[in-house]
Every structure is written in structure tokens, then in C-alpha cells.
Design a protein around this motif. Sequence first.
Motif, PDB file in Angstrom:
ATOM      1  N   VAL A 198       2.947 -52.379  20.014  1.00  0.00           N
ATOM      2  CA  VAL A 198       1.735 -51.570  20.037  1.00  0.00           C
ATOM      3  C   VAL A 198       1.907 -50.388  20.989  1.00  0.00           C
ATOM      4  O   VAL A 198       1.491 -49.260  20.692  1.00  0.00           O
ATOM      5  N   GLU A 199       2.533 -50.646  22.146  1.00  0.00           N
ATOM      6  CA  GLU A 199       2.781 -49.544  23.081  1.00  0.00           C
ATOM      7  C   GLU A 199       3.651 -48.470  22.442  1.00  0.00           C
ATOM      8  O   GLU A 199       3.398 -47.271  22.604  1.00  0.00           O
ATOM      9  N   LYS A 200       4.650 -48.892  21.713  1.00  0.00           N
ATOM     10  CA  LYS A 200       5.551 -47.923  21.088  1.00  0.00           C
ATOM     11  C   LYS A 200       4.815 -47.098  20.038  1.00  0.00           C
ATOM     12  O   LYS A 200       5.012 -45.883  19.925  1.00  0.00           O
ATOM     13  N   GLU A 201       3.934 -47.758  19.283  1.00  0.00           N
ATOM     14  CA  GLU A 201       3.186 -47.033  18.260  1.00  0.00           C
ATOM     15  C   GLU A 201       2.250 -46.002  18.876  1.00  0.00           C
ATOM     16  O   GLU A 201       2.161 -44.866  18.404  1.00  0.00           O
ATOM     17  N   LEU A 202       1.556 -46.385  19.957  1.00  0.00           N
ATOM     18  CA  LEU A 202       0.577 -45.481  20.545  1.00  0.00           C
ATOM     19  C   LEU A 202       1.221 -44.405  21.412  1.00  0.00           C
ATOM     20  O   LEU A 202       0.611 -43.368  21.660  1.00  0.00           O
ATOM     21  N   SER A 203       2.440 -44.650  21.897  1.00  0.00           N
ATOM     22  CA  SER A 203       3.083 -43.655  22.761  1.00  0.00           C
ATOM     23  C   SER A 203       3.405 -42.371  22.008  1.00  0.00           C
ATOM     24  O   SER A 203       3.551 -41.304  22.604  1.00  0.00           O
ATOM     25  N   ALA A 204       3.496 -42.461  20.680  1.00  0.00           N
ATOM     26  CA  ALA A 204       3.793 -41.273  19.880  1.00  0.00           C
ATOM     27  C   ALA A 204       2.545 -40.455  19.575  1.00  0.00           C
ATOM     28  O   ALA A 204       2.646 -39.366  19.016  1.00  0.00           O
ATOM     29  N   THR A 205       1.363 -40.996  19.945  1.00  0.00           N
ATOM     30  CA  THR A 205       0.109 -40.307  19.658  1.00  0.00           C
ATOM     31  C   THR A 205      -0.457 -39.734  20.939  1.00  0.00           C
ATOM     32  O   THR A 205      -0.577 -40.442  21.930  1.00  0.00           O
ATOM     33  N   PRO A 206      -0.813 -38.456  20.995  1.00  0.00           N
ATOM     34  CA  PRO A 206      -1.395 -37.887  22.212  1.00  0.00           C
ATOM     35  C   PRO A 206      -2.692 -38.581  22.576  1.00  0.00           C
ATOM     36  O   PRO A 206      -3.502 -38.903  21.712  1.00  0.00           O
ATOM     37  N   ALA A 207      -2.851 -38.836  23.864  1.00  0.00           N
ATOM     38  CA  ALA A 207      -4.068 -39.470  24.352  1.00  0.00           C
ATOM     39  C   ALA A 207      -5.130 -38.423  24.632  1.00  0.00           C
ATOM     40  O   ALA A 207      -4.868 -37.236  24.663  1.00  0.00           O
ATOM     41  N   GLN A 208      -6.368 -38.912  24.872  1.00  0.00           N
ATOM     42  CA  GLN A 208      -7.487 -38.033  25.191  1.00  0.00           C
ATOM     43  C   GLN A 208      -8.096 -38.467  26.510  1.00  0.00           C
ATOM     44  O   GLN A 208      -9.155 -39.082  26.550  1.00  0.00           O
ATOM     45  N   PRO A 209      -7.434 -38.195  27.624  1.00  0.00           N
ATOM     46  CA  PRO A 209      -7.964 -38.639  28.906  1.00  0.00           C
ATOM     47  C   PRO A 209      -9.182 -37.840  29.320  1.00  0.00           C
ATOM     48  O   PRO A 209      -9.494 -36.796  28.738  1.00  0.00           O
ATOM     49  N   ALA A 210      -9.835 -38.342  30.355  1.00  0.00           N
ATOM     50  CA  ALA A 210     -11.084 -37.727  30.786  1.00  0.00           C
ATOM     51  C   ALA A 210     -10.894 -36.328  31.327  1.00  0.00           C
ATOM     52  O   ALA A 210     -11.782 -35.487  31.250  1.00  0.00           O
TER      53      ALA A 210
ATOM     54  N   ALA B  60     -10.833 -62.630  20.320  1.00  0.00           N
ATOM     55  CA  ALA B  60     -10.642 -63.170  18.977  1.00  0.00           C
ATOM     56  C   ALA B  60      -9.851 -62.232  18.074  1.00  0.00           C
ATOM     57  O   ALA B  60      -9.500 -62.611  16.954  1.00  0.00           O
ATOM     58  N   LEU B  61      -9.551 -61.024  18.519  1.00  0.00           N
ATOM     59  CA  LEU B  61      -8.827 -60.071  17.688  1.00  0.00           C
ATOM     60  C   LEU B  61      -7.376 -60.461  17.473  1.00  0.00           C
ATOM     61  O   LEU B  61      -6.746 -60.010  16.527  1.00  0.00           O
ATOM     62  N   GLY B  62      -6.814 -61.260  18.361  1.00  0.00           N
ATOM     63  CA  GLY B  62      -5.392 -61.555  18.312  1.00  0.00           C
ATOM     64  C   GLY B  62      -4.630 -60.637  19.259  1.00  0.00           C
ATOM     65  O   GLY B  62      -5.133 -59.580  19.667  1.00  0.00           O
ATOM     66  N   PRO B  63      -3.413 -61.021  19.654  1.00  0.00           N
ATOM     67  CA  PRO B  63      -2.681 -60.279  20.692  1.00  0.00           C
ATOM     68  C   PRO B  63      -2.483 -58.803  20.372  1.00  0.00           C
ATOM     69  O   PRO B  63      -2.758 -57.936  21.217  1.00  0.00           O
ATOM     70  N   ALA B  64      -1.998 -58.476  19.177  1.00  0.00           N
ATOM     71  CA  ALA B  64      -1.681 -57.082  18.863  1.00  0.00           C
ATOM     72  C   ALA B  64      -2.937 -56.229  18.760  1.00  0.00           C
ATOM     73  O   ALA B  64      -3.029 -55.149  19.360  1.00  0.00           O
ATOM     74  N   ARG B  65      -3.930 -56.679  18.004  1.00  0.00           N
ATOM     75  CA  ARG B  65      -5.145 -55.883  17.826  1.00  0.00           C
ATOM     76  C   ARG B  65      -5.919 -55.742  19.133  1.00  0.00           C
ATOM     77  O   ARG B  65      -6.485 -54.693  19.415  1.00  0.00           O
ATOM     78  N   ARG B  66      -5.925 -56.819  19.925  1.00  0.00           N
ATOM     79  CA  ARG B  66      -6.634 -56.727  21.199  1.00  0.00           C
ATOM     80  C   ARG B  66      -5.949 -55.721  22.129  1.00  0.00           C
ATOM     81  O   ARG B  66      -6.610 -54.911  22.778  1.00  0.00           O
ATOM     82  N   TYR B  67      -4.616 -55.753  22.191  1.00  0.00           N
ATOM     83  CA  TYR B  67      -3.915 -54.825  23.075  1.00  0.00           C
ATOM     84  C   TYR B  67      -4.064 -53.387  22.574  1.00  0.00           C
ATOM     85  O   TYR B  67      -4.184 -52.449  23.374  1.00  0.00           O
ATOM     86  N   ARG B  68      -4.081 -53.205  21.261  1.00  0.00           N
ATOM     87  CA  ARG B  68      -4.282 -51.858  20.709  1.00  0.00           C
ATOM     88  C   ARG B  68      -5.674 -51.344  21.078  1.00  0.00           C
ATOM     89  O   ARG B  68      -5.834 -50.179  21.469  1.00  0.00           O
ATOM     90  N   ALA B  69      -6.686 -52.194  20.958  1.00  0.00           N
ATOM     91  CA  ALA B  69      -8.040 -51.781  21.331  1.00  0.00           C
ATOM     92  C   ALA B  69      -8.119 -51.476  22.826  1.00  0.00           C
ATOM     93  O   ALA B  69      -8.773 -50.503  23.236  1.00  0.00           O
ATOM     94  N   PHE B  70      -7.448 -52.291  23.632  1.00  0.00           N
ATOM     95  CA  PHE B  70      -7.467 -52.050  25.075  1.00  0.00           C
ATOM     96  C   PHE B  70      -6.803 -50.712  25.415  1.00  0.00           C
ATOM     97  O   PHE B  70      -7.333 -49.928  26.214  1.00  0.00           O
ATOM     98  N   LEU B  71      -5.642 -50.446  24.828  1.00  0.00           N
ATOM     99  CA  LEU B  71      -4.962 -49.182  25.116  1.00  0.00           C
ATOM    100  C   LEU B  71      -5.760 -47.984  24.595  1.00  0.00           C
ATOM    101  O   LEU B  71      -5.752 -46.914  25.212  1.00  0.00           O
ATOM    102  N   THR B  72      -6.461 -48.163  23.489  1.00  0.00           N
ATOM    103  CA  THR B  72      -7.323 -47.095  22.994  1.00  0.00           C
ATOM    104  C   THR B  72      -8.415 -46.770  24.012  1.00  0.00           C
ATOM    105  O   THR B  72      -8.729 -45.607  24.267  1.00  0.00           O
TER     106      THR B  72
END
Length: 666
Positions: free
Chosen positions: A102-114, A236-248
Amino acid sequence: MDVPLAHLDRPFDYLVPQELAGAAQPGVRVKVRFAGQLVDGWLLQRVDRSEHPRLAYLEKLVSPVPVLAPEVARLARAVADRYAGSLADVLRLAVPPRHARVEKELSATPAQPADGGPEPGLAAPPAHGGPEPGPAAPPADGDPDRGTPPEAGGWRDYPAGPALLRALADGKAPRAVWSALPGEDWAARYATAVAATVAGGRGALVVVADGRDLDRLDAALTATLGAGRHVCLSAALGPARRYRAFLTARRHDAPVVIGTRAAMFAPVARLGLVAVWDDGDDLHAEPRAPYPHAREVLLTRAQLDGAAALVGGYARTAEAQLLVETGWAREVVADRAVLRARTPAVTPAGDDPQLARDPGAATARLPSLAWTAAREALRAELPVLVQVPRRGYLPSVACADCRTPARCPHCAGPLALPSAGGAPLCRWCGRVAAAYACPECGGRRLRASVTGARRTAEELGRAFPGVPVRTSGREEVLTDVPAGAALVIATPGAEPVAVGGYGAVLLLDTWALLTRADLRAGEEALRRWCAAAALARPASAGGRVVVVADGALAPVQALLRWDPAWFAARELAERRELGFPPAVRMASVTGPAAAVADLLAQARLPDGAELLGPVPADGERERMLVRVPRARAAALAEALHSAAGVRSARKAADPVRLQVDPLALF
């Protein structure tokens, strides 16, 4: 460091190798060498120098993603101190386990920090070794994070509701305890409050008890804010979906985070509102050390971040009432005229007038009043909700001849009948006792001690032939039911919403809730009754609620008048008189007798501390309670944590469980 030893609950200094200087930012996961072993840790802060002359180097970075936000680290420390726990234990709850893909997938997408710049470790790692930027100022007008302040809508039914929304939209930090009206679309009201916060350029965090409530809030926020404006976070999302939501959420891709108690530590940029729905639900209490409660975590967060706080529910807990009585929060309630127009007709089946009409109502499980209410609603083609406190068929049975409770011959656990033709089954070890004979009289016939939801459905199906019967409980929880005549049998917390509301709500077996050996028995009974009764139609539309209980009981009186604030104030006054939470701070110390005595001997308890017990806990363990005034709560937590540190440094063999303000004291 991520070690479960109380005496190591403090930061440690390490040198950062030159090759890691750019990526080793506050909030990243690291590996360090400690006592000859490689252990996990969190990088909390980068400084120029240390007071310690000899330091080891960081071994490696587990990931360059700064998953631990500075404000969450500060909150975790405060929660650990409040609950006499360790920071490492709280951080395990605050940040989900890493998922590399999940980290690898999201690292390629620009974030929107505050602050509008790149997020370290998520888009492009910084070239310098400075600290992570803090939260930026609220955006100027025209920023996409801002929105149009919402209309008050349903909040107009509450005199203080529109003022609450205006304060949120203006960037203020109001604190409110909300008593929702019967039939209220609480998810829509929360969505409106969140939208007002977002319109003021700030973020929001809402915690609910379970997945059904999360789905309702998710739909309401999508309708109010639009898609992609909030993140759902749940274990209840499961490891991958929960971590993706957290990183989002950590990337600040959305201004709002909602979820179950797993979301209470979620990172939110420019946090402006924390809210919890139905704070009396025991699902809000974390079962892992240090056992924090979502309500207390969110209130602590509001205090630290200067955010608004909203505690809502159909009923009200003593803890929420304490917030009102101390002036920390203001109550948001409806006028009595509005309340009367929205409330169903509530009638007890166990008071004197009903007993005069129906002498059998004192012992009948379904007295004539309840049967009549159900029949009239079904004739009007309206659904009927029947709340049963226990699931299963016959979850408890006894000898039909001498009434001795039936126990398993192998483990002495309670026997239950899973179905009409099934053999007795032990609820502890699962063994079948097909040849059961009562040890007292030798009888082989069994009778029901407690009737479950499935047996209730069977009985009512025979009483009202031709009417569809639906059950909602552990095996299958219904979200909603269509309009039309139907019997819906549900356990507490699993009541589905009926289109247009229920014509009748029957609250059966109330003794099972009221007679529990629990400090919160009355409060919990009223909370469950209000949640079911709130699904009924108003009295003007034919809605009726029948509670099979004595109308003189305080929880029943609160239900009859729909006045949970009165009952909460009464409960709080009694707990002040008796010296129970939340009027005082109480800690539970559970373990082997020698270990409990050893820990309390090491603890420098504050002045005024009282020891209650010991009492048997489970197995060979015992429990001691330590009670102090609320003004000495911090001193009590520090004393217990220090004593636990002394024992862990000595490598004491027997563990001791520390809980501050546990939900169950007995």
C-alpha cells in the motif's frame, strides 16, 4: 521503543547515520539496537545534540513514511499518562501495522498536505533533516477545503442547534452534549455539523460504535459533502484497506475522518471538531492495554488541539452529564413541545393500572397490552419491533421439576438449547449433553430460564399466523426493513430501521437488563430502550412503545417522559454519594494476590486514596480497587505506572492488569 516494559516507557537518544539523515524524519518507523537485540521504534524528534556522551546509531528505517503525526504523538502520550499505560501500547492502537504494498502504491501519488507542500516520504522525501512541518493556518477564502456553510436543517428543532453550527463555521470551539429526539436522523445532523466545520476551513473526526452506524454516517456525509471528501477508518476493513485509509488521512487527502474506535487517533489536518455518537456503547471501550475509551480520547484531543467537541446519543451517560454540570460543555436539547410531538406513546405493562386489567401481566412474558399493541399495528399494515436482550433459542435452561439451573457435567458451564429439537449444548466448552440428568432430583426434562430471540420469533410467529417474521442479531444483522406488516425480532444494537417507522415497539425481558450486577445496569437498560423506541413513529402517527416493566422504576420513568438528562443527573448524584466513577477516579488492579499486593506496596498512592477489596476476579486472580478524588487522578495514574515500572525492572513473573475507570467494576 516498541517494548512492553513499563520501566522503559521514555524516549531514548540515538545518532542518525549520514545516509539516513534525509529520510529519518519525525514520525517514521525505525529499527534500533537495544540490549543486544534489534527492536522496533518510532522517531519522535530530531535535535542537534544530546546530554548523553555515548550513543548508538539507528540501524535502519523500516519505512520513510512519517506515519506518526506530531499531534498524534502528543495525544498518545497524554492518553498513556491518563490510563497509567505506556506510550508504546497507545501507539500500537494509534497507527495500524505497516503494509508495504500500500505504501508503494500511494508513494507514486502526490499528497495534499495542509501546508500545500510535498508530504515527506509520501511524494518526494525532503532533502534536509529538519522537522516535519506543523499544521498550517486555515486556508483563505476560495480554498477548495472550504465550503458553503450548511443550512441548520434538523438542528432547528433544538434551540441551541443553529448557534452550534454558526460557531463551527466561524472557527470557534463549542462543546456540546446533544440529546437526540426520537426518530432523529442523527447521521444527517452529524454530517451537517461536519460540513459547518469544513466550511470554516478545518477538519473533523467522528467516531461511532459499529459498522452499521459507520455505513449510515458514510452515506450521510457523501450526500452532504460529496464523494471523496471523507475517509472511513475501521479495523474491520482488513490490513491493506485499513492502512490505505489511514495513509489517505495522514496525507490530508480529505478533511474528514470517520470510523469506529480504531479512528480515535486518526491524523486530521487543522482539527476543528471531534464527535462521538452513542458514547455509552461498550464498543467504544478498547479491550487492549491501556484500555482507553473513545469518548475520553476525543475529549482529550479537543482539549489539546483547541477543537470543538460533540457528544450525542438518544440517551445520556453519567460521564456526559458530568461535562454539562461542570460547565465544560453545553447541552443541546429540544423544547418539551417539540419533544411531545416527536415521541411515541410509551406505556409500562407492569404498573398497577395494567395489573388491575391484566393480573397475569406480572408474570407473562407478553402481557395483553403488548399483544394488543402489536395486533393493532399489524392491522394497520405497520411493522412491529420486538427487542429481546438475549440471542439464540433458549440460552439458559433449568430442570423442569426442581428448577435447578442445568450445568455441563464436564466443565460446569451453563447449558443451552440451540433449537426446538436440538440437544442441550454447553456454552463454555461446546460439549453436547444429550443424556443430561439433574444432579438434584434426577429429572431429565428441561424448561426455559431465559428465552432468546429465535424462540421469541417462533412464539410470535404462532401468535400472529401469516405475518412475516424477521430476526436481526448476531448471525444476521438487518440494516432496514420495508414498510408493511411484519414482526422484527432483534437483540439490542441490531434493531433495523423501518421505512416510515415502527407502529409498535415491544421491550421484553427487561429484568435481564435491570437486574445485572453492574454499576451501569440502569443506564445501559435505558440506552438500549431509547435506541429501540426512537425507531417508532410519533404518537400522533400511531406509534406505541410497550415496556414490560414496573413503571415506578427510574429507568422506566425516564423512558416514559423521554428525559434521559434527568436520569443521567440522578445517576451522577448517586455515584457522587457512593463514590463511584465518574464522580471519582477509580483504578482496578487485577492479578494473583501476591502480585497485586506487591504492586500496591510499590505504589506511592496520593493522599486520600482508598483501597477497596480484595474480591475474586477470574480463576485464581483477585481484584483491588483504588479510589481517589478526580483532582488526584493524574497522581494515581503516575503512581500505578511507576509501580508497574519497578516490577518490570525486577522482572516480576506474575503480570498485573491495570485499568483506570473500567466499565465493569464488579
